[in-house]
Design an enzyme around this catalytic site. Structure first.
Site, mmCIF file in Angstrom:
data_model
loop_
_atom_site.group_PDB
_atom_site.id
_atom_site.type_symbol
_atom_site.label_atom_id
_atom_site.label_comp_id
_atom_site.label_asym_id
_atom_site.label_seq_id
_atom_site.Cartn_x
_atom_site.Cartn_y
_atom_site.Cartn_z
ATOM 1 N N CYS A 2 36.089 50.551 3.362
ATOM 2 C CA CYS A 2 37.031 50.392 4.476
ATOM 3 C C CYS A 2 38.414 49.971 3.970
ATOM 4 C CB CYS A 2 36.473 49.433 5.528
ATOM 5 S SG CYS A 2 36.957 47.716 5.370
ATOM 6 N N ASP A 28 50.731 41.187 7.900
ATOM 7 C CA ASP A 28 50.417 42.386 8.679
ATOM 8 C C ASP A 28 51.542 43.412 8.473
ATOM 9 O OD1 ASP A 28 48.490 42.911 11.447
ATOM 10 O OD2 ASP A 28 50.224 44.211 11.137
ATOM 11 N N HIS A 44 32.587 42.456 2.983
ATOM 12 C CA HIS A 44 32.739 43.203 4.234
ATOM 13 C C HIS A 44 31.847 42.613 5.323
ATOM 14 C CE1 HIS A 44 33.734 46.656 6.775
ATOM 15 N NE2 HIS A 44 32.529 46.413 7.279
ATOM 16 N N ASN A 82 40.138 40.283 17.194
ATOM 17 C CA ASN A 82 39.737 41.322 18.135
ATOM 18 C C ASN A 82 38.355 41.826 17.734
ATOM 19 O OD1 ASN A 82 42.234 41.167 19.478
ATOM 20 N ND2 ASN A 82 43.184 42.577 18.028
ATOM 21 N N GLY A 88 39.897 45.630 21.302
ATOM 22 C CA GLY A 88 41.078 46.260 20.700
ATOM 23 C C GLY A 88 41.058 46.231 19.179
ATOM 24 N N HIS A 93 36.792 45.568 9.783
ATOM 25 C CA HIS A 93 36.503 44.539 8.769
ATOM 26 C C HIS A 93 37.066 43.250 9.369
ATOM 27 C CE1 HIS A 93 36.516 43.355 4.217
ATOM 28 N NE2 HIS A 93 36.895 42.266 4.894
ATOM 29 N N HIS A 95 38.873 40.252 10.657
ATOM 30 C CA HIS A 95 40.186 39.705 10.298
ATOM 31 C C HIS A 95 40.671 38.809 11.417
ATOM 32 C CE1 HIS A 95 40.764 43.639 12.243
ATOM 33 N NE2 HIS A 95 41.881 43.153 12.781
HETATM 34 P P1 5GP Z 1 43.165 44.980 14.905
HETATM 35 O O1 5GP Z 1 43.835 45.852 15.924
HETATM 36 O O2 5GP Z 1 42.002 45.681 14.228
HETATM 37 O O3 5GP Z 1 42.811 43.608 15.401
HETATM 38 O O4 5GP Z 1 44.270 44.684 13.820
HETATM 39 C C1 5GP Z 1 44.480 45.475 12.698
HETATM 40 C C2 5GP Z 1 45.795 45.043 12.110
HETATM 41 O O5 5GP Z 1 45.890 45.556 10.797
HETATM 42 C C3 5GP Z 1 47.025 45.570 12.878
HETATM 43 O O6 5GP Z 1 47.822 44.460 13.305
HETATM 44 C C4 5GP Z 1 47.749 46.431 11.848
HETATM 45 O O7 5GP Z 1 49.152 46.328 11.935
HETATM 46 C C5 5GP Z 1 47.218 45.913 10.525
HETATM 47 N N1 5GP Z 1 47.159 46.904 9.451
HETATM 48 C C6 5GP Z 1 46.642 48.164 9.547
HETATM 49 N N2 5GP Z 1 46.711 48.785 8.359
HETATM 50 C C7 5GP Z 1 47.285 47.900 7.497
HETATM 51 C C8 5GP Z 1 47.610 47.971 6.100
HETATM 52 O O8 5GP Z 1 47.393 48.971 5.412
HETATM 53 N N3 5GP Z 1 48.192 46.879 5.553
HETATM 54 C C9 5GP Z 1 48.442 45.742 6.277
HETATM 55 N N4 5GP Z 1 49.017 44.731 5.629
HETATM 56 N N5 5GP Z 1 48.138 45.641 7.586
HETATM 57 C C10 5GP Z 1 47.568 46.699 8.185
HETATM 58 ZN ZN ZN Z 2 35.611 46.211 4.547
#
Ligand code: 5GP
Ligand code: ZN
Length: 118
Positions: A2, A28, A44, A82, A88, A93, A95
Site C-alpha cells: 500500500c 500530509d 500495516h 477516518n 471517508g 493503512h 493513519h
Molecule cells: P484519508 O482520507 O484516508 O483519511 O487521508 C489520506 C490522506 O493522505 C489525505 O489527507 C491525503 O492528502 C494524504 N496523502 C495521500 N497520498 C499521499 C502521499 O503520497 N504523501 C503524503 N504525504 N500524503 C498523502
Molecule cells: Zn500499508
C-alpha cells in the site's frame, strides 16, 4: 504494497517529522490546516477498527510527541482518523491526522440529517 507501506519503506519520499521503531509521522501532501501531519504505524493495519489496544497505547504517546515536536501541544490541535467508506478513508493503512497551527472550524460533516438516525 500500500501507499503508506511504501512511505514507511522510503520507496515514496515524504517529509518526515518524527520516527521511532514503531511509527512514522510526515506532512500530509494536501494540507487542510497550517499544520497537517499524518502519524502511522510501520506495520500495516487497515484502519482504527483493526488496531490493538497495545498499539494504540504506544501510538497515543507517539502522537503527543509529534504535537510537541511541531510546537502545537500548548496551542491545541485535533486528531482524526477516518475509518472505511462512510468515514471517508482514502488510504487503507491506519493513519491519524494531526491538525493545528490555527483555530480549527467545527463542521457540518454530512448532508444527511444529523438528528435522523436514532
Ligand atoms: P484519508 O482520507 O484516508 O483519511 O487521508 C489520506 C490522506 O493522505 C489525505 O489527507 C491525503 O492528502 C494524504 N496523502 C495521500 N497520498 C499521499 C502521499 O503520497 N504523501 C503524503 N504525504 N500524503 C498523502
Ligand atoms: Zn500499508
Amino acid at each position: 504494497m500500500c501507499l503508506f507501506c511504501k512511505i514507511v519503506n522510503k520507496e515514496i519520499p515524504s517529509n518526515i517529522i518524527l520516527e521511532d521503531e514503531n511509527f512514522i509521522a510526515f506532512h500530509d501532501i494536501n494540507p487542510k490546516a497550517p499544520v497537517h501531519i499524518l502519524a502511522i504505524p510501520k506495520v500495516h493495519v487497515d484502519s482504527f477498527d483493526q488496531v490493538s489496544g497495545d498499539m494504540m497505547q504506544k501510538m497515543t504517546h507517539f502522537i503527543q510527541n509529534v504535537a510537541k515536536e511541531v510546537h502545537i501541544d500548548k496551542s491545541g490541535y485535533r486528531v482524526i482518523t477516518n475509518i472505511g467508506e462512510n468515514g471517508g478513508q482514502e488510504v487503507g493503512h491506519l493513519h491519524f491526522h494531526i491538525l493545528g497551527g490555527a483555530k480549527l472550524r467545527w463542521g457540518h460533516f454530512s448532508d444527511a440529517d444529523p438528528q435522523g438516525h436514532f
